[in-house]
Scaffold this active site. Structure first.
Site, short mmCIF file in Angstrom:
data_model
loop_
_atom_site.label_atom_id
_atom_site.label_comp_id
_atom_site.label_asym_id
_atom_site.label_seq_id
_atom_site.Cartn_x
_atom_site.Cartn_y
_atom_site.Cartn_z
N SER A 178 0.76 -1.36 -0.22
CA SER A 178 0.63 -0.36 -0.43
C SER A 178 1.04 1.72 0.00
O SER A 178 0.30 1.78 -0.27
CB SER A 178 -0.64 0.13 1.35
OG SER A 178 -0.61 0.56 1.79
N LYS A 184 -11.75 -2.56 1.55
CA LYS A 184 -11.86 -1.74 0.16
C LYS A 184 -12.49 -2.54 -1.24
O LYS A 184 -13.40 -1.91 -0.90
CB LYS A 184 -9.66 -2.58 -0.34
CG LYS A 184 -9.19 -1.56 0.48
CD LYS A 184 -9.17 -2.43 1.98
CE LYS A 184 -7.77 -2.02 2.31
NZ LYS A 184 -7.26 -2.41 3.68
N HIS A 239 -4.96 -4.92 -0.45
CA HIS A 239 -4.80 -4.29 -1.56
C HIS A 239 -5.17 -5.02 -2.89
O HIS A 239 -5.06 -4.35 -4.03
CB HIS A 239 -4.05 -3.23 -1.85
CG HIS A 239 -4.07 -2.62 -0.59
ND1 HIS A 239 -5.10 -1.06 -0.62
CD2 HIS A 239 -3.65 -2.60 0.65
CE1 HIS A 239 -4.89 -0.77 0.86
NE2 HIS A 239 -4.04 -1.47 1.52
#
Length: 440
Positions: free
Chosen positions: A233, A293, A261
């Protein structure tokens, strides 16, 4: 005029250097050994929160920002759904500071599923799942995740951070070894510390460094766990999964991939790191991810073989002793997963706009570090003051991007970090990069 600017720049540099020295001193003071003290001799800093090193460090940073005339970029209040666009202080801004990669937070189908779950189950399941908090939506989500990964089963935790802490902390112990990438997320580090296992880190994405650690240490421990992230990230890069699988098989270790992610982001259909490298899902022992996410909820999950998941479901403290995730969150995540499978064009659009951003940034001579151009792209500025100042100026002109400052990263790596969404447009990217290149 030039002399005045030079004097101003020098003053800012001296203030920044002073702040860094003060922060390093606070950090060093916390590591000093403490001699035995009588009750009357105990200093205030040991029983007052305003004397805590973290509080002192925050005060130093806030004072420095005030002296430098830089507004805080943190805790800005978004007044609606935060995607490619958001509203802050009543003003619509271009937003590069949210994890809403596929634009599913606020999607009508996702909202509808959450509302239906509220009407049927309420806003809380009101107990740990093993006691009386189990609901059909939990099982539906876990089965959907397991199917997406082509593994036996999955288990959902109430917190993404707690997923790593509890899973690693429970499965491994003092006779074991945990080896992780030096840039691994805090949750994996805390979980490793909790486990009591020996912990070593290897150079970022350096498989030779990892192999040397395995060669030197494997035989001294019982279980060995390798932990990496599917998409980092801070830098927007990812590891060589093929080499990782080869090493884990040769040295007989467990391999854990944190896909917080990368899930829904990497691969043509969003199946993450394994799809990026065309690796069988069963070649990785522990798949971890978050619901916050691309799945537009909150919480975390572990996916893998039945023996792993059932063990965690019955005995992992972070699951066993925590309330189950709210039914509306589970329903929202399940609906998001259904949309990901039904609309792979969202992933393609994310890839396209990410590629456009990274190509455009490179053409302008911006330093994007090691980013591989999918969803997360840093622009390295090499100065915390510069990063904070430019972030503030961009915000004033309708663009929201967060600075990453020392000590979160080394001073020379201070940066702006851009999170891309499939709904961003080339015009928004052009506008942002054109303004950014003028400010640097």
């Amino acid at each position: 005029m030039a002399v005045n600017k030079l004097t101003s720049d020098l003053k800012k540099k001296l203030i920044q250097q002073s702040l860094q020295r003060q922060m390093k001193k606070v950090d060093a003071d916390t590591k000093k050994p403490i001699r035995s003290l009588g009750q009357a001799e105990i200093p205030e800093k040991f029983y007052r929160f305003d004397q805590h090193p973290g509080c002192i460090q925050m005060n130093i940073m806030n004072k420095g920002a005030e002296q430098l005339g830089v507004e805080s970029p943190f805790f800005r209040v978004h007044e609606g759904v935060a995607g490619a666009l958001s509203v802050i202080d009543g003003n619509e801004i271009i937003n590069f500071a949210s994890y809403n990669y596929l634009g599913l937070t606020g999607h009508p189908k996702v909202n509808k599923a959450a509302k239906k779950a509220v009407d049927q189950y309420g806003t809380s399941v009101s107990a740990s799942r093993i006691v009386s908090g189990e609901r059909p939506v939990h099982q539906q989500l876990e089965q959907a995740l397991a199917d997406f990964y082509d593994v036996d089963d999955a288990v959902v935790f109430v917190s993404g951070h707690a997923t790593n802490v509890s899973t690693i902390g429970y499965l491994f112990g003092p006779k074991d070894l945990i080896i992780h990438d030096e840039f691994i997320h805090n949750s994996s580090i805390v979980g490793s510390q909790l486990s009591g296992a020996k912990r070593l880190s290897f150079s970022h994405n350096d498989m030779a460094s990892l192999e040397q650690l395995l060669k030197d240490n494997r035989q001294q421990f019982e279980r060995v766990l390798i932990i990496v992230e599917g998409l980092y990230s801070m830098d927007g890069d990812f590891p060589d999964l093929i080499k990782l699988v080869e090493l884990k098989k040769r040295y007989k270790t467990f391999l854990m991939v944190d896909e917080a992610h990368s899930f829904g982001v990497l691969g043509d259909t969003g199946k993450g790191l394994r799809e990026e490298f065309n690796v069988a899902s069963t070649d990785v022992d522990i798949w971890m991810g978050t619901l916050s996410k691309t799945l537009s909820g909150c919480g975390g999950y572990i996916a893998g073989e039945s023996a792993l998941v059932e063990n965690l479901r019955h005995l992992a403290p972070g699951f066993l002793y925590s309330v189950g995730i709210p039914a509306p969150v589970a329903a929202a995540a399940t609906a998001s997963l259904e949309i990901i499978k039904a609309e792979p064009e969202r992933i393609q659009k994310l890839h396209q706009i990410s590629e456009y951003f990274i190509t455009s940034a490179q053409q302008l001579g911006l330093d994007i570090g090691k980013s591989q151009g999918t969803a997360i792209i840093p622009v390295i500025l090499g100065s915390s003051l510069k990063a904070a100042s430019i972030s503030s100026e961009l915000f004033k002109q309708g663009i929201n991007v967060q600075p990453i400052l020392y000590p979160a990263v080394p001073e020379k790596s201070a940066r702006l970090r851009f999170f891309l969404c499939c709904d961003h447009t080339e015009q928004q990217v052009d506008q942002t990069l054109e303004l950014l290149s003028k400010l640097i």
